[in-house]
Design a protein around this motif. Structure first.
Motif, PDB file in Angstrom:
ATOM      1  N   ALA A  16      -3.067   8.889  -3.821  1.00  0.00           N
ATOM      2  CA  ALA A  16      -3.720   7.787  -4.518  1.00  0.00           C
ATOM      3  C   ALA A  16      -2.675   6.933  -5.245  1.00  0.00           C
ATOM      4  O   ALA A  16      -2.763   5.700  -5.257  1.00  0.00           O
ATOM      5  CB  ALA A  16      -4.755   8.321  -5.501  1.00  0.00           C
ATOM      6  N   PHE A  17      -1.672   7.583  -5.831  1.00  0.00           N
ATOM      7  CA  PHE A  17      -0.618   6.832  -6.507  1.00  0.00           C
ATOM      8  C   PHE A  17       0.117   5.936  -5.516  1.00  0.00           C
ATOM      9  O   PHE A  17       0.385   4.761  -5.792  1.00  0.00           O
ATOM     10  CB  PHE A  17       0.363   7.782  -7.184  1.00  0.00           C
ATOM     11  CG  PHE A  17       1.461   7.076  -7.937  1.00  0.00           C
ATOM     12  CD1 PHE A  17       1.313   6.779  -9.284  1.00  0.00           C
ATOM     13  CD2 PHE A  17       2.630   6.707  -7.296  1.00  0.00           C
ATOM     14  CE1 PHE A  17       2.309   6.113  -9.976  1.00  0.00           C
ATOM     15  CE2 PHE A  17       3.632   6.036  -7.978  1.00  0.00           C
ATOM     16  CZ  PHE A  17       3.473   5.736  -9.327  1.00  0.00           C
ATOM     17  N   ASP A  18       0.442   6.476  -4.355  1.00  0.00           N
ATOM     18  CA  ASP A  18       1.174   5.706  -3.350  1.00  0.00           C
ATOM     19  C   ASP A  18       0.342   4.536  -2.836  1.00  0.00           C
ATOM     20  O   ASP A  18       0.860   3.434  -2.645  1.00  0.00           O
ATOM     21  CB  ASP A  18       1.577   6.621  -2.191  1.00  0.00           C
ATOM     22  CG  ASP A  18       2.380   5.897  -1.129  1.00  0.00           C
ATOM     23  OD1 ASP A  18       3.367   5.229  -1.484  1.00  0.00           O
ATOM     24  OD2 ASP A  18       2.005   5.980   0.059  1.00  0.00           O
ATOM     25  N   LEU A  19      -0.947   4.752  -2.614  1.00  0.00           N
ATOM     26  CA  LEU A  19      -1.813   3.659  -2.168  1.00  0.00           C
ATOM     27  C   LEU A  19      -1.873   2.554  -3.215  1.00  0.00           C
ATOM     28  O   LEU A  19      -1.828   1.363  -2.886  1.00  0.00           O
ATOM     29  CB  LEU A  19      -3.221   4.177  -1.880  1.00  0.00           C
ATOM     30  CG  LEU A  19      -3.369   5.160  -0.717  1.00  0.00           C
ATOM     31  CD1 LEU A  19      -4.824   5.562  -0.550  1.00  0.00           C
ATOM     32  CD2 LEU A  19      -2.844   4.561   0.581  1.00  0.00           C
ATOM     33  N   ASP A  67      -1.788   8.819 -13.569  1.00  0.00           N
ATOM     34  CA  ASP A  67      -3.200   8.864 -13.179  1.00  0.00           C
ATOM     35  C   ASP A  67      -3.867   7.499 -13.290  1.00  0.00           C
ATOM     36  O   ASP A  67      -4.727   7.154 -12.475  1.00  0.00           O
ATOM     37  CB  ASP A  67      -3.951   9.883 -14.040  1.00  0.00           C
ATOM     38  CG  ASP A  67      -3.605  11.316 -13.681  1.00  0.00           C
ATOM     39  OD1 ASP A  67      -3.029  11.533 -12.595  1.00  0.00           O
ATOM     40  OD2 ASP A  67      -3.890  12.217 -14.489  1.00  0.00           O
ATOM     41  N   GLU A  68      -3.494   6.717 -14.300  1.00  0.00           N
ATOM     42  CA  GLU A  68      -4.050   5.366 -14.434  1.00  0.00           C
ATOM     43  C   GLU A  68      -3.662   4.498 -13.247  1.00  0.00           C
ATOM     44  O   GLU A  68      -4.482   3.742 -12.720  1.00  0.00           O
ATOM     45  CB  GLU A  68      -3.554   4.723 -15.728  1.00  0.00           C
ATOM     46  CG  GLU A  68      -4.207   5.225 -16.993  1.00  0.00           C
ATOM     47  CD  GLU A  68      -3.634   4.521 -18.203  1.00  0.00           C
ATOM     48  OE1 GLU A  68      -4.080   3.382 -18.475  1.00  0.00           O
ATOM     49  OE2 GLU A  68      -2.752   5.093 -18.876  1.00  0.00           O
ATOM     50  N   ILE A  69      -2.402   4.604 -12.846  1.00  0.00           N
ATOM     51  CA  ILE A  69      -1.943   3.817 -11.697  1.00  0.00           C
ATOM     52  C   ILE A  69      -2.633   4.301 -10.423  1.00  0.00           C
ATOM     53  O   ILE A  69      -3.102   3.501  -9.605  1.00  0.00           O
ATOM     54  CB  ILE A  69      -0.412   3.908 -11.559  1.00  0.00           C
ATOM     55  CG1 ILE A  69       0.251   3.257 -12.773  1.00  0.00           C
ATOM     56  CG2 ILE A  69       0.057   3.241 -10.271  1.00  0.00           C
ATOM     57  CD1 ILE A  69       1.752   3.442 -12.840  1.00  0.00           C
ATOM     58  N   ALA A  70      -2.743   5.615 -10.262  1.00  0.00           N
ATOM     59  CA  ALA A  70      -3.392   6.169  -9.066  1.00  0.00           C
ATOM     60  C   ALA A  70      -4.831   5.692  -8.946  1.00  0.00           C
ATOM     61  O   ALA A  70      -5.335   5.470  -7.838  1.00  0.00           O
ATOM     62  CB  ALA A  70      -3.345   7.689  -9.107  1.00  0.00           C
ATOM     63  N   ALA A  71      -5.501   5.500 -10.084  1.00  0.00           N
ATOM     64  CA  ALA A  71      -6.897   5.064 -10.065  1.00  0.00           C
ATOM     65  C   ALA A  71      -7.058   3.673  -9.452  1.00  0.00           C
ATOM     66  O   ALA A  71      -8.156   3.308  -8.991  1.00  0.00           O
ATOM     67  CB  ALA A  71      -7.465   5.077 -11.472  1.00  0.00           C
ATOM     68  N   LEU A  72      -5.969   2.896  -9.405  1.00  0.00           N
ATOM     69  CA  LEU A  72      -6.035   1.557  -8.820  1.00  0.00           C
ATOM     70  C   LEU A  72      -6.178   1.596  -7.303  1.00  0.00           C
ATOM     71  O   LEU A  72      -6.467   0.575  -6.676  1.00  0.00           O
ATOM     72  CB  LEU A  72      -4.785   0.759  -9.196  1.00  0.00           C
ATOM     73  CG  LEU A  72      -4.583   0.472 -10.691  1.00  0.00           C
ATOM     74  CD1 LEU A  72      -3.246  -0.215 -10.915  1.00  0.00           C
ATOM     75  CD2 LEU A  72      -5.725  -0.372 -11.237  1.00  0.00           C
ATOM     76  N   ALA A  73      -6.006   2.758  -6.699  1.00  0.00           N
ATOM     77  CA  ALA A  73      -6.148   2.881  -5.244  1.00  0.00           C
ATOM     78  C   ALA A  73      -7.531   2.463  -4.775  1.00  0.00           C
ATOM     79  O   ALA A  73      -7.701   1.992  -3.650  1.00  0.00           O
ATOM     80  CB  ALA A  73      -5.851   4.312  -4.800  1.00  0.00           C
TER      81      ALA A  73
END
Length: 331
Positions: free
Chosen positions: A154-157, A213-219
């Motif tokens: 999710a972070f990478d996406l 986790d906040e950044i990953a949620a942007l996926a």
């Protein structure tokens, strides 16, 4: 009656169960995170001891166990695993005749396949692929932290989506809905504000950087753009699923598992939820015709218990697996 400890340690919580040699779960416990990369080695160790001691109390026995298997996320190298094992063995609050500490993919693999051959793929906030054969050979790919690996997590996406949005905004890349959706989510109006949002002023924690986790949620906004037909989002998701297929293909090749013989257990929000669930299965079917893809029925902590039983010389029969399944569900 001495019991066997199975522990699944992650970045948010640690779960432990104590089982008898017949596979019946006699007690269990939950504790805080035990991923050393998330909370530090000292806190991780304290949470492991608390989880094991609490499981013994739940089972009504002293914390004196035959064997233990600790599958811990963030334990990616032999030196870290050895340090955790040594500290657990010399701790006075718990006692083990023998124990192993390895990465949590080992627990997941045992939950999916027992002692048989198979491959597991995790694609959630992070990503990793691991395979093990019945004769004990193993190989893994990915999972070397979001700075250098964790492809298709999710972070990478989210990172790929942010890059595409920035390139769209400053004219270097193709126009994409990601510019509008991600900028709106970050509550910024111009591309120059993105660095401040990421590094200095999180929406959830003003004055602080955005967490992983906040950044990953942007996926999820990449998913939404894909569903509207956005070409850039489509390339991002399809490329990421191709990376996951490459991880699986590499493990299969190293373990000499033919494409049509691949048994693949998958877990994690990216590969279990749409649209990536379908995209991944389509990519895997093209690469590995005849492979079987499934979501493991048993959780990793039960796989850790299976590994603990094996370490203690217990033969894993269908009856033991059934006992584990049924008794765990009741706890």
């Amino acid at each position: 009656m001495k019991l066997y400890i199975g522990t699944d340690g992650g970045g948010t919580k640690t779960r432990t169960i104590a089982v008898s040699a017949d596979g019946i779960c006699r007690g269990g416990a939950l504790a805080g995170a035990s991923n050393p990369n998330s909370v530090g080695a000292e806190t991780a160790f304290k949470n492991l001891i608390f989880a094991v001691s609490s499981a013994a109390k739940s089972a009504g026995v002293a914390p004196d166990f035959a064997t233990g298997f600790f599958g811990i996320s963030g334990v990616n190298d032999a030196a870290t695993a050895r340090k955790f094992r040594e500290n657990l063995l010399k701790n006075r609050d718990v006692k083990f005749e023998n124990l192993l500490v390895e990465n949590d993919t080992r627990s997941l693999c045992a939950a999916a396949f027992g002692v048989k051959s198979g491959i597991v793929l995790i694609a959630g906030t992070g990503s990793k692929c691991y395979g093990r054969t019945a004769d004990g050979r193993e190989w893994e790919t990915g999972g070397y932290d979001f700075h250098v690996s964790d492809e298709a997590s999710a972070f990478d996406l989210a990172r790929r989506g942010l890059i595409a949005a920035v390139r769209s905004a400053d004219g270097r890349g193709e126009k994409t809905l990601l510019q509008e959706t991600l900028f709106r989510e970050l509550q910024i109006s111009e591309v120059g504000q993105i660095s401040q949002r990421l590094h200095q002023d999180s929406l959830k924690n003003p004055g602080k950087p955005m967490t992983k986790d906040e950044i990953a949620a942007l996926a999820v906004f990449v998913d939404k753009a894909f569903l509207t037909g956005d070409a850039v989002a489509k390339r991002i998701l399809e490329g990421a699923m191709g990376d996951l297929v490459t991880m699986v293909a590499t493990v299969a090749r190293k373990l000499e598992i033919a494409p049509d013989k691949i048994e693949l257990g998958i877990t994690g929000g990216v590969v279990l939820h749409e649209p990536c669930a379908t995209l991944f299965r389509q990519a895997a079917a093209r690469a590995f015709p005849g492979c079987r893809i499934f979501s493991p029925e048993l959780p990793p902590v039960v796989g850790a218990a299976i590994r603990a039983l094996v370490l203690g010389g217990v033969e894993i029969t269908p009856a033991i697996v059934e006992n584990l399944k049924n008794s765990f569900a009741k706890n």
